[in-house]
Structure formats: C-alpha cells, structure tokens
Design a protein around this motif. Sequence first.
Motif, PDB file in Angstrom:
ATOM      1  N   ILE A 278      -5.789   6.137  -0.014  1.00 22.66           N
ATOM      2  CA  ILE A 278      -4.901   6.954   0.913  1.00 22.66           C
ATOM      3  C   ILE A 278      -5.612   6.999   1.985  1.00 22.66           C
ATOM      4  CG2 ILE A 278      -5.299   9.174   0.302  1.00 22.66           C
ATOM      5  CD1 ILE A 278      -1.962   9.385   0.367  1.00 22.66           C
ATOM      6  N   ARG A 279      -6.204   7.487   2.792  1.00 21.58           N
ATOM      7  CA  ARG A 279      -6.407   7.281   3.833  1.00 21.58           C
ATOM      8  C   ARG A 279      -6.737   6.051   4.802  1.00 21.58           C
ATOM      9  NH1 ARG A 279     -11.837  11.646   3.824  1.00 21.58           N
ATOM     10  NH2 ARG A 279     -10.439  14.071   3.632  1.00 21.58           N
ATOM     11  N   ASP A 280      -6.882   5.102   4.168  1.00 23.19           N
ATOM     12  CA  ASP A 280      -6.750   4.423   5.246  1.00 23.19           C
ATOM     13  C   ASP A 280      -4.589   4.310   5.619  1.00 23.19           C
ATOM     14  OD1 ASP A 280      -8.734   2.985   5.082  1.00 23.19           O
ATOM     15  OD2 ASP A 280      -8.598   1.949   2.868  1.00 23.19           O
ATOM     16  N   TYR A 281      -3.734   5.035   5.188  1.00 25.88           N
ATOM     17  CA  TYR A 281      -2.504   4.893   5.675  1.00 25.88           C
ATOM     18  C   TYR A 281      -2.084   6.027   5.861  1.00 25.88           C
ATOM     19  CZ  TYR A 281      -2.578   0.732   2.689  1.00 25.88           C
ATOM     20  OH  TYR A 281      -3.308  -0.406   2.788  1.00 25.88           O
ATOM     21  N   ASP A 282      -1.251   6.175   6.372  1.00 31.54           N
ATOM     22  CA  ASP A 282      -0.638   7.217   7.297  1.00 31.54           C
ATOM     23  C   ASP A 282       1.043   7.371   6.516  1.00 31.54           C
ATOM     24  OD1 ASP A 282      -0.379   9.551   9.039  1.00 31.54           O
ATOM     25  OD2 ASP A 282       0.417   8.452  10.630  1.00 31.54           O
TER      26      ASP A 282
ATOM     27  N   ASP B 126       4.427   0.827   2.040  1.00 36.40           N
ATOM     28  CA  ASP B 126       2.834   0.695   2.267  1.00 36.40           C
ATOM     29  C   ASP B 126       1.511  -0.180   1.763  1.00 36.40           C
ATOM     30  OD1 ASP B 126       4.596   0.624   5.339  1.00 36.40           O
ATOM     31  OD2 ASP B 126       3.685   2.751   5.911  1.00 36.40           O
ATOM     32  N   MET B 127       1.422   1.047   1.351  1.00 29.97           N
ATOM     33  CA  MET B 127      -0.143   0.897   0.040  1.00 29.97           C
ATOM     34  C   MET B 127       0.003  -0.442  -0.514  1.00 29.97           C
ATOM     35  SD  MET B 127      -0.606   5.092  -0.887  1.00 29.97           S
ATOM     36  CE  MET B 127      -2.384   4.245  -1.757  1.00 29.97           C
ATOM     37  N   VAL B 128       1.442   0.103  -1.102  1.00 25.37           N
ATOM     38  CA  VAL B 128       1.537  -1.542  -2.229  1.00 25.37           C
ATOM     39  C   VAL B 128       1.997  -3.273  -0.964  1.00 25.37           C
ATOM     40  CG1 VAL B 128       3.840  -2.927  -3.649  1.00 25.37           C
ATOM     41  CG2 VAL B 128       2.718  -0.394  -3.930  1.00 25.37           C
ATOM     42  N   LEU B 129       2.433  -3.174   0.305  1.00 21.02           N
ATOM     43  CA  LEU B 129       1.984  -4.043   1.295  1.00 21.02           C
ATOM     44  C   LEU B 129       0.681  -4.670   1.478  1.00 21.02           C
ATOM     45  CD1 LEU B 129       4.858  -3.517   3.184  1.00 21.02           C
ATOM     46  CD2 LEU B 129       4.915  -5.660   2.105  1.00 21.02           C
ATOM     47  N   GLY B 130      -0.172  -3.318   1.210  1.00 24.02           N
ATOM     48  CA  GLY B 130      -1.149  -3.324   2.047  1.00 24.02           C
ATOM     49  C   GLY B 130      -2.038  -4.120   0.665  1.00 24.02           C
TER      50      GLY B 130
ATOM     51  N   LYS C  92       1.402  27.965  13.148  1.00 19.15           N
ATOM     52  CA  LYS C  92       2.578  27.747  12.738  1.00 19.15           C
ATOM     53  C   LYS C  92       3.885  27.026  12.580  1.00 19.15           C
ATOM     54  CE  LYS C  92       2.601  24.187  16.995  1.00 19.15           C
ATOM     55  NZ  LYS C  92       2.628  24.024  18.507  1.00 19.15           N
ATOM     56  N   ASN C  93       4.859  26.253  11.873  1.00 18.42           N
ATOM     57  CA  ASN C  93       5.229  25.679  11.029  1.00 18.42           C
ATOM     58  C   ASN C  93       5.046  24.517  11.847  1.00 18.42           C
ATOM     59  OD1 ASN C  93       8.300  24.175  10.214  1.00 18.42           O
ATOM     60  ND2 ASN C  93       7.285  25.179   8.816  1.00 18.42           N
ATOM     61  N   GLU C  94       4.496  23.387  10.792  1.00 19.30           N
ATOM     62  CA  GLU C  94       4.506  22.706  11.615  1.00 19.30           C
ATOM     63  C   GLU C  94       5.063  21.509  11.053  1.00 19.30           C
ATOM     64  OE1 GLU C  94       0.307  21.615  13.453  1.00 19.30           O
ATOM     65  OE2 GLU C  94       0.277  21.187  11.402  1.00 19.30           O
ATOM     66  N   GLY C  95       6.014  21.003   9.701  1.00 22.93           N
ATOM     67  CA  GLY C  95       7.032  20.930   9.141  1.00 22.93           C
ATOM     68  C   GLY C  95       6.079  19.404   8.283  1.00 22.93           C
ATOM     69  N   ILE C  96       6.728  19.443   6.845  1.00 22.98           N
ATOM     70  CA  ILE C  96       6.258  18.439   5.779  1.00 22.98           C
ATOM     71  C   ILE C  96       5.349  17.557   5.799  1.00 22.98           C
ATOM     72  CG2 ILE C  96       8.614  17.400   5.674  1.00 22.98           C
ATOM     73  CD1 ILE C  96       7.925  18.252   2.160  1.00 22.98           C
ATOM     74  N   THR C  97       5.600  16.213   6.455  1.00 24.00           N
ATOM     75  CA  THR C  97       5.107  15.234   7.109  1.00 24.00           C
ATOM     76  C   THR C  97       4.566  16.107   7.501  1.00 24.00           C
ATOM     77  OG1 THR C  97       7.236  14.111   7.799  1.00 24.00           O
ATOM     78  CG2 THR C  97       4.552  13.019   8.533  1.00 24.00           C
ATOM     79  N   GLU C  98       3.508  16.593   8.865  1.00 31.96           N
ATOM     80  CA  GLU C  98       1.877  17.276   8.852  1.00 31.96           C
ATOM     81  C   GLU C  98       1.656  17.925   8.102  1.00 31.96           C
ATOM     82  OE1 GLU C  98      -0.636  16.205  11.590  1.00 31.96           O
ATOM     83  OE2 GLU C  98       1.326  16.292  12.120  1.00 31.96           O
TER      84      GLU C  98
END
Length: 295
Positions: free
Chosen positions: A177-181, A197-201, A64-70
């Motif tokens: 990238i897997r350390d972030y969501d 978020d990655m730059v802040l990290g 089923k369609n879950e949308g772009i973020t998912e």
Amino acid sequence: MALDIFIPYWGDVNYMKLAVDSVLAQTSPDWRLTVVDDAYPGDEVRRYVEAADDPRITYIRKEKNEGITENFRTCVSLASQDVLVVMGCDDLLLPNFVDVVLRAHAEFPDAWIIQPGVQIIDEDGKPSVPLVDIVKQRLVKPRGTGSRLVGGERLAVSLLHGDWLYWPSLAFRRDRIRDYDFRDGFPVIQDLALVIDMVLGGAELLIVPDICFEYRRHTSSASSAKLVDGSRFVGERDFFDLAAALCTAKGWRKAARAARLRLTSRAHALLILAGTLRQSASGTLGILLRHSFGK
C-alpha cells in the motif's frame, strides 16, 4: 507479528468509544491500535483512550483538521507492522477479527489486500440488509466459496460495476500500500480509487468468508450526506472517467467499458432521484439526472 489497526477519528464520540472497545475485546493479543484524531472538538476521546491504560494503544491529535484523505495518508505512514487496517470510527471489530486477518495473511502471504467477511449494522448496531449491499454482494462480487484470490482485469471489472468492498475492514500489506497514494479530489470514493490503482499495479485480493467485522450504515455518515445533495455522484463520475482512461491505457477493454457504464452507481443515483422528485430539490435533481443518463 501484530496487526496495525488505525482509526482516523472525526465524528460521534460514542461510536468511537465502541470502536475502541471492539479492539480491546479481541481474542488475539497481537494488535497495535493508533487513534489519529483530526482535531475533533473536545478531549473526551483522548481521555477515554488514556483511561484504557493499554500500552498497545497510541493516541495522536492533529493541531488542525486536515480532512479524511490526509488523515488516511497519516495512518498509512505510521504503520510499522506487516499488515495494517484503517477502520472507521463508527465501525466495530468482532472479537475474531485479528485472528482471521493474521491467519489469512500467513496462509496467503502474496495477497496485497484481504477482504474478510462483513456484517452490516444500522445506527443502533442491529443487523441490517440494505438493498445496495444485496446487489453488490450477490450480483457483483466474484462468485466462489472459501478463501480465494482474485486479481487482474476480472477484479477491476467487478469493482467498477459496483464497489463490493468494505474499506474499513480491508487489511493491506504495508509494503504494497505504501507504493501508492490516495488521489486528491475524491474524498468519498478515494478508497475505490486507491484499490483500482493497486489492481492496475498487479494486486491480488484475498476474499475470506469468515465474518469478523461490523460495518455501520447510517444517514449521518459523510457519504450519506453527500448522497442527499448529489455531490457524491459528481466525484464518482469524475473518477469513473479517470478509471476508464487508465484501464484503456492498460489494455483492459472490459474494465474500461465497466467504468464507462458505472451500472450500480447509475442505479444508486436513480434511487436517490426518486426521493428527490418527491422533495423537489432542483439542484440535486440536475446532478442525479446527468449521472444516471449522461455519458
């Protein structure tokens, strides 16, 4: 080592076929392509991918369609190579893309993110130079020549003044990238939210001048549709408020100020506002006015 290329698919079938063809046309054989079909109606894309009969290509269809973020989350979770790209299903890789990205990663292994050179194209695949890209690339993007690393508050300030990155062309270190969501609630600006978020990290971003990617700007895209009704700017304002708070907590006062000012985002809304005034779309007008002149 191969480059993991993911295409989260939902949209124009013909554009999607061209995207797949652009991967097959790479001068380097060191790639793996995974198409993640977000339950788009029909099976034409599946049949096209299977007809390529290339063991480096995997096709996955969601029930089923879950949308772009998912779907972005799914792509990142499936990565098995050290470096991955989540390209758009309407964009194109130039034949040297894999070569450029893998060479850049080998030369700058500490870079979390790689931004290679990008050419803008229109609906018909012809080179285009929209005003928004001129402003971001010539006025906002950090200056310099050759391949160069940028990071810290300087990078955050430039991105919050105007997102000059092209998400579908970005290459990420898988372990970073897997350390972030991806943040929920920002379906159009989720790419910038993740990068900030990655730059802040502590992320360092490598700018590579070699042009190897074609980014398509056209009126039928999801982001363009949301420009017309103004909903994009509601999400942008919410994100910039969040970014200002995160940068303040980090002690990055210049970046927090850039987030509050959101200069190019306001300017973009003003351009849309001019067209809205001509069309008398009162609901959209209110959204654009608040985004352009509100706090």
